[in-house]
Scaffold this active site. Structure first.
Site, short mmCIF file in Angstrom:
data_model
loop_
_atom_site.label_atom_id
_atom_site.label_comp_id
_atom_site.label_asym_id
_atom_site.label_seq_id
_atom_site.Cartn_x
_atom_site.Cartn_y
_atom_site.Cartn_z
N LYS A 281 0.85 -1.18 0.00
CA LYS A 281 0.00 0.00 0.00
C LYS A 281 0.89 1.24 0.00
O LYS A 281 1.84 1.35 0.75
CB LYS A 281 -0.90 0.00 1.24
CG LYS A 281 -2.09 0.93 1.15
CD LYS A 281 -3.07 0.68 2.28
CE LYS A 281 -4.30 1.57 2.15
NZ LYS A 281 -5.28 1.36 3.23
N GLU A 369 -18.96 -4.57 11.29
CA GLU A 369 -19.83 -3.70 12.06
C GLU A 369 -20.88 -4.46 12.85
O GLU A 369 -21.21 -4.09 13.99
CB GLU A 369 -20.53 -2.70 11.12
CG GLU A 369 -19.60 -1.69 10.48
CD GLU A 369 -18.93 -2.17 9.20
OE1 GLU A 369 -18.17 -1.40 8.60
OE2 GLU A 369 -19.17 -3.35 8.82
N ARG A 397 -24.96 -0.85 8.45
CA ARG A 397 -24.72 -2.28 8.24
C ARG A 397 -25.02 -3.09 9.50
O ARG A 397 -25.14 -4.31 9.43
CB ARG A 397 -23.26 -2.49 7.82
CG ARG A 397 -22.80 -1.56 6.72
CD ARG A 397 -21.42 -1.89 6.23
NE ARG A 397 -21.47 -2.91 5.19
CZ ARG A 397 -20.41 -3.42 4.58
NH1 ARG A 397 -19.21 -3.02 4.92
NH2 ARG A 397 -20.54 -4.34 3.66
#
Length: 625
Positions: A281, A369, A397
């Site tokens: 990344k 979540e 969610r």
């Protein structure tokens, strides 16, 4: 420069390039991304990490016939460049400009759109099944990161994909990062896969398996032999093979030659196969590459040479996230039952300090979540005082868990609803404009929003000193912050008012940062109105509503969230049920999804800006006179 990036019309432009030319192109794309995002802001690190991978995908597969689906979609910038959208990058995330995510209306190369993680595998299965039902022949290629792979939705999808056995190439983009460092047992499993014997070392074995196959023999049989060869050389049983998915990897995600070879094999494979790709990344930009905090995941404008962010907070200001996080830390000093949870958003919700001070009381649940909500509810049930920090858009969610586990059992979880309201450039998938209507419907919930940093501290203190689910919403942006000298509980459901006197010609009921904005504008322009700070959406201040009705003045409810089910809806319901005669003028977001753009632009377009409000106030006052 090998090719002018802005002259790329589509993936066909790179099909005849050599590996060296593709490598040079990747280098140019990386430079283009850094220069462009420095001016517009956007998701930098994730896109720098997938440059070679995306180039290889478009070299091997044939978009738009083949369906390439990027999980979340914020790492699709390279995909956009290779599908002819580089000239539009100067408009990235700007109003009416290029979206920061895949968007079907933007290009035929975007078969799916998402702003939340872990949806790509389910979407890919739907496309693969539809393809087979229609007797079509194309490849489905979901690209899923390691953080998203551990999400519950991804696991559910993998379970059925392993059962269905539809042709599919799953790209497991493994950079060992979410927005910040990954956590959890599955991450440890992936770590063992990362350190296993790399696929590059096995290419001779695979080449041998292919060369010994009989002429005309199906690639399926070849790949079964290849799979056995690969599995023998992996140091641990693959998580994926246990789910009945073939697996190749790990592959260097920045080695285009290896990527192309691997993807060509995977493309011919029958059934679902996982290609495990190791990427870095932030690759190619030192500030992003060395970042472990998540600072460079999504950035505003910055100086390329120094890495300095150009947008600075005003003096004495802190982000709303930091105001809330600092207060939780302060309250935790004297209350050792306060624990903190977040679904993979430690840095976004500014919880680094709490995790550092109280590591045994801090829990990063990963991109999960639903689990985080139940975990928090269970902690409350067992006597702890959990604080669950979660973005408004992501909280949706976990709605079932907020309902059944938290509200139904009336458990005292304090929820910090971060990024409420319009969030700007991330657009429709990230605007936090639905949480009021969602939580208002749930019994036992208390829902509030502070107008400033001081009220935020007192409301948070109030939340930890009552026995019901308590949600405090706060927007993206900043406010003045100074630690209060003394904490005081605020009466639940109470509102405050400014200039409630005989000179008032109208009443404005509003909430959050807009309270002081409306007061300031009314004061400067000497407009005779009363402003009510409706800091609680549930319960409402019924007595103050009755007093407003008795004045017979015109009343405007000024909302900056979706109107349906919002504050004005709640007021109308109460007035109807109690027989309170108080006609309202409602200003808020109509029944639609809001696109991306700057906050001032979106407020103006949605007609929730202060100019619209004060034009309406002037109209009502003149009409009353």
């Amino acid at each position: 420069m090998l090719m002018n990036i802005e002259e790329i019309k589509g993936p066909e432009d790179i099909k005849t390039m050599s590996v060296k030319e593709l490598e040079a192109l990747s280098s140019d794309i990386r430079k283009f991304l850094i220069a462009s995002i420095a001016k517009t802001g956007g998701h930098l690190s994730s896109n720098l990490g997938v440059v070679e991978l995306t180039v290889a995908l478009h070299y091997v597969f044939d978009s738009p016939r083949d369906k390439i689906i990027f999980d979340v979609g914020h790492q699709s910038y390279v995909h956009k460049i290779l599908t002819g959208r580089a000239p539009a990058f100067k408009t990235l995330r700007q109003f009416k400009g290029l979206s920061g995510f895949q968007k079907r209306a933007e290009s035929i190369h975007d078969p799916w759109e998402a702003g939340h993680s872990s949806t790509a595998l389910s979407a890919a299965l739907g496309m693969a099944v539809s393809r087979d039902l229609n007797h079509e022949d194309y490849c489905v290629v979901p690209v899923v990161g390691d953080a998203a792979m551990v999400g519950g939705l991804s696991i559910e999808a993998l379970n059925e994909i392993g059962s269905e056995q539809r042709n599919m190439v799953i790209i497991f983009n493994d950079n060992n990062m979410s927005i910040s460092q990954n956590v959890g047992a599955l991450n440890e499993t992936f770590t063992r896969l990362r350190t296993s014997k790399p696929y590059n070392d096995l290419k001779q074995d695979i080449s041998g398996a292919l060369s010994t196959s009989k002429a005309g023999e199906s690639v399926l049989n070849v790949m079964r032999n290849v799979k056995n060869t690969v599995k023998k050389n992996i140091s641990t049983n693959s998580f994926f093979t246990e789910l009945n998915l073939d697996y190749i990897g790990p592959v260097d995600g920045h080695d285009i030659k290896s990527l192309i070879k691997t993807l060509k094999i995977a493309k011919k494979h029958r059934g679902p196969i996982v290609v495990h790709v190791i990427t870095k990344k932030g690759k190619g930009y030192s500030f992003a590459e060395n970042d472990t905090s998540g600072k460079w995941h999504g950035v505003s404008q910055f100086n390329i040479e120094t890495g300095e962010v150009l947008n600075r907070l005003p003096e004495n200001h802190c982000s709303w996230s930091e105001i809330i996080a600092n207060t939780v830390c302060d309250l935790a000093k004297t209350n050792d039952h306060i624990v903190t949870l977040t679904p993979a958003m430690i840095s976004g919700s500014k919880l680094e300090k709490f995790f550092s001070l109280y590591p045994e009381r801090a829990f990063d649940c990963g991109i999960a979540e639903e689990h985080a909500a139940v975990f928090a509810a269970s902690l409350a049930n067992a006597g702890q005082r959990p604080f669950l920090a979660i973005y408004s858009s992501f909280m949706q969610r976990a709605y079932d868990q907020l309902n059944h586990e938290m509200a139904r059992m009336d458990l005292p979880v304090v929820i910090g609803i971060d990024r409420c309201g319009l969030v700007g450039e991330d657009g429709a998938t990230h605007h936090g404009i639905f949480d009021i209507q969602l939580l208002r419907a749930l019994p036992n919930f208390i829902l509030c929003e502070p107008k400033d940093g001081e009220e935020a501290q007192q409301l948070l203190y109030t939340g930890f000193n009552q026995q019901h689910p308590f949600a405090i919403r706060y927007p993206r942006g900043s406010n003045v912050y100074q630690k209060v000298s003394e904490y005081q509980s605020i009466p639940i459901g109470s509102w405050t008012r400014w200039r409630f006197n005989q000179e008032s010609k109208a009443i404005v009921i509003t909430y959050g940062c807009d309270v002081d904005r409306v007061i300031s504008k009314a004061s400067i322009n000497e407009i005779p109105i009363t402003v009510i700070n409706a800091r609680f959406f549930k319960p409402l201040d019924i007595e103050m509503l009755k007093e407003c009705a008795q004045t017979k003045l015109p009343v405007i409810v000024y909302e900056t969230d979706i109107l349906s089910g919002g504050l004005s809806s709640a007021i109308l319901e109460i007035c109807n049920d109690l027989g309170i005669n108080m006609p309202l003028v409602r200003i808020g977001i109509k029944d639609h999804f809001v696109e991306h753009g700057s906050l001032p632009q979106l407020r103006k377009v949605e007609k929730i800006d202060l100019t619209t409000l004060f034009n309406k106030i002037t109209e009502l006052i003149h009409h009353a006179d």
